[in-house]
Design an enzyme around this catalytic site. Structure first.
Site, PDB file in Angstrom:
ATOM      1  N   LYS A  50     -29.905  49.700  10.328  1.00  0.00           N
ATOM      2  CA  LYS A  50     -30.347  50.575   9.224  1.00  0.00           C
ATOM      3  C   LYS A  50     -29.204  50.831   8.225  1.00  0.00           C
ATOM      4  O   LYS A  50     -29.395  50.669   7.018  1.00  0.00           O
ATOM      5  CB  LYS A  50     -30.866  51.913   9.777  1.00  0.00           C
ATOM      6  N   THR A  51     -28.038  51.220   8.730  1.00  0.00           N
ATOM      7  CA  THR A  51     -26.900  51.475   7.839  1.00  0.00           C
ATOM      8  C   THR A  51     -26.500  50.187   7.116  1.00  0.00           C
ATOM      9  O   THR A  51     -26.221  50.192   5.916  1.00  0.00           O
ATOM     10  CB  THR A  51     -25.711  52.024   8.662  1.00  0.00           C
ATOM     11  N   THR A  66     -34.137  57.578  13.009  1.00  0.00           N
ATOM     12  CA  THR A  66     -34.583  57.067  14.297  1.00  0.00           C
ATOM     13  C   THR A  66     -35.925  57.707  14.658  1.00  0.00           C
ATOM     14  O   THR A  66     -36.520  57.356  15.655  1.00  0.00           O
ATOM     15  CB  THR A  66     -33.569  57.429  15.404  1.00  0.00           C
ATOM     16  N   ASP A  96     -28.356  59.215   5.904  1.00  0.00           N
ATOM     17  CA  ASP A  96     -28.568  58.810   7.287  1.00  0.00           C
ATOM     18  C   ASP A  96     -29.207  59.982   8.040  1.00  0.00           C
ATOM     19  O   ASP A  96     -29.024  61.132   7.656  1.00  0.00           O
ATOM     20  CB  ASP A  96     -27.214  58.454   7.909  1.00  0.00           C
ATOM     21  N   ARG A 102     -25.803  46.061  17.681  1.00  0.00           N
ATOM     22  CA  ARG A 102     -24.600  46.865  17.937  1.00  0.00           C
ATOM     23  C   ARG A 102     -24.110  46.648  19.361  1.00  0.00           C
ATOM     24  O   ARG A 102     -22.918  46.521  19.617  1.00  0.00           O
ATOM     25  CB  ARG A 102     -24.881  48.353  17.707  1.00  0.00           C
TER      26      ARG A 102
END
Ligand SMILES: Nc1ncnc2c1ncn2[C@@H]1O[C@H](COP(=O)(O)OP(=O)(O)O)[C@@H](O)[C@H]1O
Ligand SMILES: [Mg+2]
Length: 352
Positions: free
Chosen positions: A68-69, A162, A113, A221
């Site tokens: 997402k980031t 999320t 965020d 990640r």
């Protein structure tokens, strides 16, 4: 157990963030997987560029660590626009948001965020800013207070969450496009790993990549983090090459099992089966037993367990499924209430 102690945690601490930014794809073509989101997003961006206008507001939703980031940064770089970053928890008052908004330049990308954690009054200010590029700044207190309308430059808001289900509908509706990120396939993770290995100057064999990719909980990640840990093992105890042997040995050291489950995942499943006979059991009870925040269990551990068929969400709580018992090497009690026969709730996070 704090999130930073977990090898398979999807959160990121400071050191992790530095390592991550080195591996972050900078453009859409470098971004692996998520074919649907990538195509949809590239249409949104191409159209905006063709109009010579800032892009519509964009929301990215999905479990931690899926990109997402990264995508928020890609939106800015693809638009050739500066990126301003803040987050829901940092915006506790409408004034905090007004300060950020009023300092934006024309065309700038504002990344918020964890947007679901923003304070309510700020949320309401954001509706107007997104739709009309205007905010009312309240000056003074009490009966003498006045609202001064402030015109904003056109900007693009990129939100990440999320928990899309927690966003109030008026906020959700003001995004021109929502990208739902899903877990990556092992093959996609192999591509992520190859790219990262090249950037890190690590020699990675096909078997090594497959082994790590298959145990990364569908999450880039985690794949990148495991790659660094396996590299450590290879350097210290192996040949320096990240191959299958190094991957297996290192992942054993870090207690990552064949499915990629880590200690928290297994603790959740163990508690569910051993303590609660397979459920149904409420999320908060389950979280207390494994010593974690309910939100961590719900957003970090559960999505992958649900997707792997290792945990079910029902209106009455969490339940073990036949595979859960099998994975733990346990036999389901014959007289168990058979919680898994309850209708599963497919609506995602938010069930009891
Ligand atoms: N599609 C992808 N291709 C390559 N690397 C990715 C991809 N998605 C995520 N990553 C890597 O995973 C890490 C975590 O991604 P991030 O965007 O921070 O996830 P999120 O914001 O959803 O938690 C980043 O450092 C990035 O290098
Ligand atoms: Mg992020």
């Amino acid at each position: 157990m704090s999130p930073s102690e977990r090898i398979v945690t999807t959160g990121a601490d400071e050191q992790e963030r530095a390592a991550e930014s080195a591996l972050r794809p900078h453009g859409l073509t470098e971004f692996v997987g998520q074919k649907v989101v990538r195509e949809q997003l590239s249409l949104v961006l191409d159209a905006a560029r063709a109009r010579g206008a800032p892009a519509d507001h964009v929301l990215f939703s999905g479990p931690p660590g899926l990109g997402k980031t990264t995508l928020a940064m890609i939106v800015a770089s693809e638009m050739g626009a500066p990126l301003r970053q803040s987050s829901g928890p940092a915006i506790q008052h409408a004034g905090d948001l007004a300060a950020v908004l009023s300092s934006l330049d024309e065309g700038e990308v504002l990344f918020l965020d964890e947007i679901h954690r923003m304070a309510r009054p700020a949320e309401e200010m954001l509706y107007m800013a997104m739709e009309d590029f205007r905010v009312d700044v309240v000056v003074g207190k009490g009966p003498g207070a006045t609202a001064i309308p402030l015109q904003l430059p056109r900007f693009t808001l990129v939100g990440a969450t999320t928990r899309a289900g927690l966003l109030p509908a008026p906020l959700r509706d003001r995004f021109g496009f929502t990208g739902y990120l899903d877990f990556y396939t092992p093959e996609e993770l192999v591509l992520v790993l190859r790219r990262s290995a090249q950037l890190l100057g690590v020699q990675l064999t096909a078997e090594g990549a497959a082994e790590i990719g298959g145990r990364s909980r569908g999450t880039p990640r985690i794949a990148n983090r495991l790659l660094r840990r396996v590299r450590d093992w290879a350097q210290v105890r192996g040949s320096g090459i990240v191959d299958r042997r190094a991957a297996r040995a290192a992942l054993e050291v870090y207690e990552v099992d064949e499915l990629g489950l880590d200690r928290l995942d297994r603790a959740v499943l163990e508690a569910l089966c051993r303590r609660f006979g397979g459920g149904p059991v409420g999320l908060s009870t389950l979280a207390v037993v494994v010593g974690e925040e309910a939100e961590t269990v719900e957003t970090v551990a559960e999505p992958f367990l649900v997707r792997e068929g290792l945990l079910g969400r029902t209106p009455r709580g969490r339940v073990a499924l036949p595979q859960t018992w099998a994975h733990l090497g346990l036999t389901p009690p014959r007289d168990a209430p058979g919680g898994w026969q309850l209708p599963l709730d497919e609506t995602g996070p938010g069930a009891p």
